[in-house]
Motif scaffolding. Structure first.
Motif, PDB file in Angstrom:
ATOM      1  N   ARG A  14      -4.435  10.064   3.769  1.00 22.28           N
ATOM      2  CA  ARG A  14      -4.570   9.013   4.777  1.00 22.28           C
ATOM      3  C   ARG A  14      -5.834   8.189   4.593  1.00 22.28           C
ATOM      4  N   ILE A  72       0.865  -1.169   0.000  1.00 22.10           N
ATOM      5  CA  ILE A  72       0.000   0.000   0.000  1.00 22.10           C
ATOM      6  C   ILE A  72       0.910   1.229   0.000  1.00 22.10           C
ATOM      7  N   GLN A 117      -6.042  -0.409   3.064  1.00 18.58           N
ATOM      8  CA  GLN A 117      -5.680  -1.268   4.183  1.00 18.58           C
ATOM      9  C   GLN A 117      -6.889  -2.058   4.669  1.00 18.58           C
ATOM     10  N   TYR A 177      -0.216  -7.039   3.937  1.00 18.97           N
ATOM     11  CA  TYR A 177       0.233  -5.895   3.157  1.00 18.97           C
ATOM     12  C   TYR A 177       1.373  -5.192   3.866  1.00 18.97           C
ATOM     13  N   GLU A 178       2.099  -4.397   3.103  1.00 18.49           N
ATOM     14  CA  GLU A 178       3.195  -3.590   3.625  1.00 18.49           C
ATOM     15  C   GLU A 178       2.974  -2.140   3.187  1.00 18.49           C
ATOM     16  N   ASN A 179       3.025  -1.208   4.141  1.00 16.31           N
ATOM     17  CA  ASN A 179       2.987   0.202   3.786  1.00 16.31           C
ATOM     18  C   ASN A 179       4.365   0.600   3.268  1.00 16.31           C
ATOM     19  N   ASN A 183       2.312   4.812   0.425  1.00 13.53           N
ATOM     20  CA  ASN A 183       2.014   5.953   1.296  1.00 13.53           C
ATOM     21  C   ASN A 183       2.599   7.261   0.779  1.00 13.53           C
ATOM     22  N   GLN A 220      -5.315   5.578   1.924  1.00 17.54           N
ATOM     23  CA  GLN A 220      -4.494   4.479   2.440  1.00 17.54           C
ATOM     24  C   GLN A 220      -5.333   3.551   3.312  1.00 17.54           C
ATOM     25  N   GLU A 221      -6.144   4.138   4.176  1.00 18.61           N
ATOM     26  CA  GLU A 221      -6.978   3.331   5.079  1.00 18.61           C
ATOM     27  C   GLU A 221      -8.022   2.539   4.313  1.00 18.61           C
TER      28      GLU A 221
END
Length: 412
Positions: free
Chosen positions: A334, A207, A341, A351-353, A209, A337-338
């Motif tokens: 944000r 994901i 997620q 997952y990996e930010n 950022n 992203q959420e």
């Protein structure tokens, strides 16, 4: 809903004109017949999924699935279909394929989104032909280089304006591709990572950022050209030796900013007169500094300036530094992203930010609209090469996250 690996594989085969392979060279440069052919195939696939299709003023192909309230701003998905020279099958195309699969899943499960859905196949994302990247998405946000269309040329001397005309596009009306801020609710792009992190971590989805932006410098070292046999070592003003010190320093300066994921590269070194028996009198370096932190980029930039001064003093050369570009990194909102997620958590996928070190169409779209990016692994982190490869299963996993997020985003 689960993405169909067989459908995904079929979309790749049709768009690329060849079966998926672990070593397949693609040469689909911007504004060529090959790129337009891929856009035409995309249009046919979109129409077969019940979408309407249009081509905008710069050649972006935009497919639309009606929403239950078609007056609402669209939820957009997109990526590009052009490639670098001798590129691979997945860069850009994976995002277009994922978008097609999202619509196929809506159809398969008889779901009509509240917001209309758009799939955008952007034109000319790569800089390989004209030296300027993301032209299609730049046009969509009103940043197409209109004043440079006649001076931006490819290696055969064909200008960007002429390339547009050859694709039956009018360079005098490219501003019509610009979209209103109210047209689009949000934009999503799935892309291969183009790096080794996900594969090394054995994580199926990244994901994003933030998207790194480059600061690009031109450093010109001026020394004294002279005969290699008659000039003693103590009397030399060797511009290449001076530049070599800077090359090593650029690497060291970036390593000090590793915590910020900052990188720096000397990608071009031009030596004059480039003769074996002449001491180099002038050397030009082109430096690319990238980070999602503007402050970190600036620190590297300033350290390079300080080092240049030191080299000047004890090597007897001069160093002129020109800033070619200084772009601002993109921070992903944000709540987007959420959204992604939550989609991962809903379908129980790890997952990996992570930041994106490469630029994408998403970085332009994010200037006007909330934007999200999903990464899927690619073998050995390799891209822009015939060996670029992601499995259909890896792309399906990312598509499952995308459809879950889009279904929520396009609801009431």
């Amino acid at each position: 809903m689960q993405a169909s690996t067989s459908r995904i594989e079929s979309y790749f085969c049709k768009l690329n004109g060849t079966p998926i392979s672990t070593n397949q060279s693609m040469n689909r440069l911007a504004y060529t017949e090959d790129e337009r052919r891929a856009h035409h195939t995309f249009s046919e696939l979109a129409v077969s999924l019940g979408m309407t299709v249009q081509t905008d003023a710069v050649g972006n192909t935009i497919a639309r699935l009606k929403g239950s309230d078609d007056t609402q701003p669209v939820v957009a998905i997109g990526s590009h279909l052009d490639t670098v020279r001798n590129g691979g099958q997945f860069d850009g195309t994976a995002g277009v394929v994922a978008g097609l699969e999202v619509v196929a899943l809506f159809n398969e499960h008889r779901i009509q989104p509240h917001h209309p859905i758009e799939l955008i196949a952007f034109v000319s994302e790569e800089s390989s032909r004209f030296g300027v990247a993301t032209l299609g998405s730049k046009a969509m946000i009103g940043e197409f280089p209109i004043d440079k269309m006649s001076t931006l040329t490819d290696q055969d001397g064909v200008s960007l304006a002429e390339a547009l005309r050859r694709c039956k596009l009018n360079p005098e009306v490219v501003e019509k591709a610009c979209r209103s801020k109210t047209d689009i609710k949000s934009f999503f792009e799935l892309h291969i990572e183009q790096g080794p992190e996900l594969e090394s971590l054995d994580v199926p989805v990244g994901i994003v950022n933030g998207i790194a932006a480059p600061t690009r410098l031109k450093l010109t070292f001026q020394g004294q050209a002279n005969h290699t046999g008659t000039t003693s070592m103590m009397r030399r003003k060797d511009a290449l030796v001076a530049a070599s010190e800077m090359i090593l320093f650029v690497e060291d300066a970036a390593k000090l900013e590793a915590i910020n994921k900052t990188v720096a590269t000397v990608g071009i070194c031009e030596v004059t007169p480039a003769s074996m028996n002449v001491i180099p009198g002038e050397v030009t370096l082109y430096v690319d500094i990238r980070s999602t932190s503007m402050v970190s980029k600036q620190r590297v930039h300033q350290q390079i300036r300080k080092k240049a001064y030191v080299i000047e003093q004890y090597r007897g050369v001069t160093c002129e530094i020109d800033v070619l570009s200084k772009e601002i990194p993109i921070v992903i909102e944000r709540h987007i992203q959420e959204r992604l997620q939550s989609a991962c958590e809903e379908i129980d996928i790890n997952y990996e930010n992570m930041p994106s070190g490469a630029g994408h169409d998403a970085m332009n779209m994010a200037k006007l609209w909330p934007t999200g990016m999903i990464f899927v692994p690619c073998k050995n982190g390799v891209s822009h090469d015939p060996t670029e490869y992601s499995t259909v299963e890896q792309i399906a996993a990312g598509t499952n996250v995308l459809i879950t997020a889009i279904r929520r985003e396009a609801s009431r």
